[in-house]
Scaffold this active site. Structure first.
Site, PDB file in Angstrom:
ATOM      1  N   SER A  92       0.810  -1.228   0.000  1.00 19.02           N
ATOM      2  CA  SER A  92       0.000   0.000   0.000  1.00 19.02           C
ATOM      3  C   SER A  92       0.833   1.263   0.000  1.00 19.02           C
ATOM      4  CB  SER A  92      -0.922   0.026   1.222  1.00 19.02           C
ATOM      5  OG  SER A  92      -1.757  -1.094   1.209  1.00 19.02           O
ATOM      6  N   THR A 194      -1.319   2.161   4.474  1.00 20.53           N
ATOM      7  CA  THR A 194      -0.784   3.530   4.403  1.00 20.53           C
ATOM      8  C   THR A 194      -0.108   3.876   5.710  1.00 20.53           C
ATOM      9  OG1 THR A 194      -2.478   4.342   2.915  1.00 20.53           O
ATOM     10  CG2 THR A 194      -1.468   5.973   4.357  1.00 20.53           C
ATOM     11  N   THR A 212       1.521   6.882   0.702  1.00 17.87           N
ATOM     12  CA  THR A 212       0.656   5.775   0.286  1.00 17.87           C
ATOM     13  C   THR A 212       0.661   5.592  -1.230  1.00 17.87           C
ATOM     14  OG1 THR A 212      -1.603   4.901   0.501  1.00 17.87           O
ATOM     15  CG2 THR A 212      -1.421   7.215  -0.021  1.00 17.87           C
ATOM     16  N   ARG A 222      -7.013   9.466  -9.565  1.00 15.73           N
ATOM     17  CA  ARG A 222      -7.615   9.627  -8.233  1.00 15.73           C
ATOM     18  C   ARG A 222      -6.523   9.953  -7.195  1.00 15.73           C
ATOM     19  NH1 ARG A 222      -6.988   7.324  -2.899  1.00 15.73           N
ATOM     20  NH2 ARG A 222      -8.979   7.483  -1.843  1.00 15.73           N
ATOM     21  N   VAL A 223      -6.793  10.940  -6.390  1.00 16.42           N
ATOM     22  CA  VAL A 223      -5.893  11.311  -5.297  1.00 16.42           C
ATOM     23  C   VAL A 223      -6.692  11.244  -4.010  1.00 16.42           C
ATOM     24  CG1 VAL A 223      -4.584  13.230  -4.291  1.00 16.42           C
ATOM     25  CG2 VAL A 223      -4.410  12.761  -6.746  1.00 16.42           C
ATOM     26  N   GLY A 224      -6.102  10.675  -2.991  1.00 18.00           N
ATOM     27  CA  GLY A 224      -6.813  10.522  -1.718  1.00 18.00           C
ATOM     28  C   GLY A 224      -6.476  11.614  -0.730  1.00 18.00           C
ATOM     29  N   ASP A 225      -6.648  11.311   0.528  1.00 15.95           N
ATOM     30  CA  ASP A 225      -6.408  12.273   1.610  1.00 15.95           C
ATOM     31  C   ASP A 225      -4.925  12.397   1.960  1.00 15.95           C
ATOM     32  OD1 ASP A 225      -6.619   9.526   2.495  1.00 15.95           O
ATOM     33  OD2 ASP A 225      -6.366  10.297   4.530  1.00 15.95           O
ATOM     34  N   THR A 245      -5.651   7.072   8.104  1.00 15.68           N
ATOM     35  CA  THR A 245      -5.558   5.978   7.153  1.00 15.68           C
ATOM     36  C   THR A 245      -6.979   5.518   6.827  1.00 15.68           C
ATOM     37  OG1 THR A 245      -4.652   3.755   6.752  1.00 15.68           O
ATOM     38  CG2 THR A 245      -5.299   4.256   8.997  1.00 15.68           C
ATOM     39  N   GLY A 246      -7.142   4.881   5.690  1.00 14.97           N
ATOM     40  CA  GLY A 246      -8.467   4.380   5.333  1.00 14.97           C
ATOM     41  C   GLY A 246      -9.014   5.076   4.105  1.00 14.97           C
ATOM     42  N   GLY A 248      -9.895   7.543   1.827  1.00 10.76           N
ATOM     43  CA  GLY A 248      -9.504   8.938   1.758  1.00 10.76           C
ATOM     44  C   GLY A 248     -10.650   9.896   1.491  1.00 10.76           C
TER      45      GLY A 248
HETATM   46  C1  SD4 Z   1      -6.225   6.819   0.354  1.00  8.41           C
HETATM   47  N1  SD4 Z   1      -6.050   7.024   2.738  1.00  8.41           N
HETATM   48  O1  SD4 Z   1      -5.604   6.942  -0.682  1.00  8.41           O
HETATM   49  C2  SD4 Z   1      -5.486   6.357   1.596  1.00  8.41           C
HETATM   50  C3  SD4 Z   1      -5.545   4.862   1.663  1.00  8.41           C
HETATM   51  C4  SD4 Z   1      -5.145   4.287   2.971  1.00  8.41           C
HETATM   52  O2  SD4 Z   1      -4.547   2.528   4.246  1.00  8.41           O
HETATM   53  O3  SD4 Z   1      -4.999   4.932   3.957  1.00  8.41           O
HETATM   54  N2  SD4 Z   1      -4.927   3.030   3.077  1.00  8.41           N
HETATM   55  O4  SD4 Z   1      -7.439   7.015   0.436  1.00  8.41           O
END
Ligand code: SD4
Length: 343
Positions: A92, A194, A212, A222-225, A245-246, A248
């Site tokens: 990840s 992450t 991550t 796509r871009v996360g948090d 984490t998780g 985003g």
């Molecule tokens: C995301 N927050 O790209 C990240 C993914 C993540 O453990 O945290 N995975 O959304």
């Protein structure tokens, strides 16, 4: 980490509610667990301290090695998160991370220091250590966030090497995923690991880093948090820091890490602040099929964590010891799943 990976591999990609649940033996309720976290205050004399998401003990050790030899918190967190970035078996983060739907590994990272300086990269390809590029953005440009080709060009200009980040194992998994995949957004496709890391150095200053490869098989672009200051990470040297984490999208919608830090500023314990930030998601978003976990550390050295679904873990290190802790949670895992690691 290995048993967790096996579990993820053997679990359907969308089953967020049970990710990691086989590894949890706690039976306490969310409230009981919060109370347990409140007791886990770290005495000021134990500085430096490092805390990170998931079972990233080796990353904590690398960070602590810097801090123990007088390094600054920012040096500690950079050195720490470079460990999973360089690990091909960490699926990840960085090298070996799961690709997007097109088979491209695209990375997101950010870093923030005790002065409020910050740098980030997103949708960065071919560079093994995005956190170090993020640090260069912070130190060498007037900007905070560089994306995609611009981030790659900046990295190459700054001496980073262009590499193939898609390992054979990751490629084969992606090929397997493609067999059943429908080419459309499925928001609950999520695999975790992450790393978000917070550290206080011997001087008492705090910094943080988050890196991550994002959601596995995400849409192109796509871009996360994780690279977004305030969402995936936030640091305020007057108060403390938080990282996420998780899923985003849920963190972005609630500007989660900034929220945790602001709640701590108002006097909440880190564990309570993480819980309130998770509860905001629970009150306003559909949380049943997603995982979000926060960790937080205040300037006193108190720390805490909270997540939606049981199964999130984090590691706390002082110079004396490193402890893997189970996060307090809102939704208890329904049943224990039998995995290879149980046999
Ligand atoms: C995301 N927050 O790209 C990240 C993914 C993540 O453990 O945290 N995975 O959304």
């Amino acid at each position: 980490m290995a048993s967790r990976r096996k579990f993820i591999k053997n679990t359907s990609l969308g089953s967020l509610g049970v990710i990691g649940s086989s590894l949890i033996n706690t039976t306490c309720s969310a409230e009981e667990s919060i109370i347990e976290d409140k007791k886990s205050e770290v005495n000021l004399t134990t500085k430096p301290i490092v805390i990170s998401t998931w079972n990233n003990k080796k990353a904590n050790a690398a960070a602590m090695a810097k801090l123990s030899s007088g390094g600054k918190a920012i040096d500690g967190v950079e050195a720490g998160v470079r460990v999973p970035e360089g690990d091909p078996f960490d699926r990840s983060v960085g090298y070996g991370g799961r690709p997007d739907r097109d088979g491209d590994v695209t990375l997101d990272a950010c870093i923030m220091d005790e002065k409020g300086n910050c740098g980030a990269v997103c949708f960065l390809q071919h560079i093994k250590h995005p956190i170090s590029v993020a640090r260069r953005v912070m130190e060498k440009t007037p900007h905070v966030l560089l994306a995609g080709e611009g981030a790659l060009a900046f990295a190459l200009e700054n001496g980073f090497k262009k590499e193939n980040l898609l390992t054979e194992e990751s490629r084969l998994e992606w090929e397997e995923w493609k067999v059943d995949s429908k080419y459309q957004p499925i928001i609950n496709i999520e695999n975790h690991d992450t790393i978000g890391m917070l550290a206080i150095d011997a001087k008492g200053d705090i910094s943080g880093a988050c890196t991550t490869s994002g959601l596995a098989y995400k849409m192109k672009g796509r871009v996360g948090d994780s690279p977004i200051i305030g969402a995936g990470l936030y640091i305020d040297n007057e108060v403390g820091g938080a990282t996420a984490t998780g899923m985003g999208e849920a963190v972005l919608r609630s500007v989660g890490s900034f929220l945790v830090v602001e709640l701590m500023r108002q006097g909440m314990h880190p564990a309570e602040a993480c819980k309130e930030a998770v509860m905001r998601i629970i009150r306003k978003q559909d949380f049943k099929e997603i995982q979000v976990g926060y960790i937080a550390l205040n300037k006193k050295g108190e720390y805490g964590a909270f997540c939606i679904h049981e199964g999130f873990e984090y590691v706390v290190s002082t110079q004396e010891e490193t402890v893997l802790k189970q996060s307090a949670f809102h939704v208890k895992a329904k049943k224990k799943k039998k995995t290879e690691s149980d046999q």
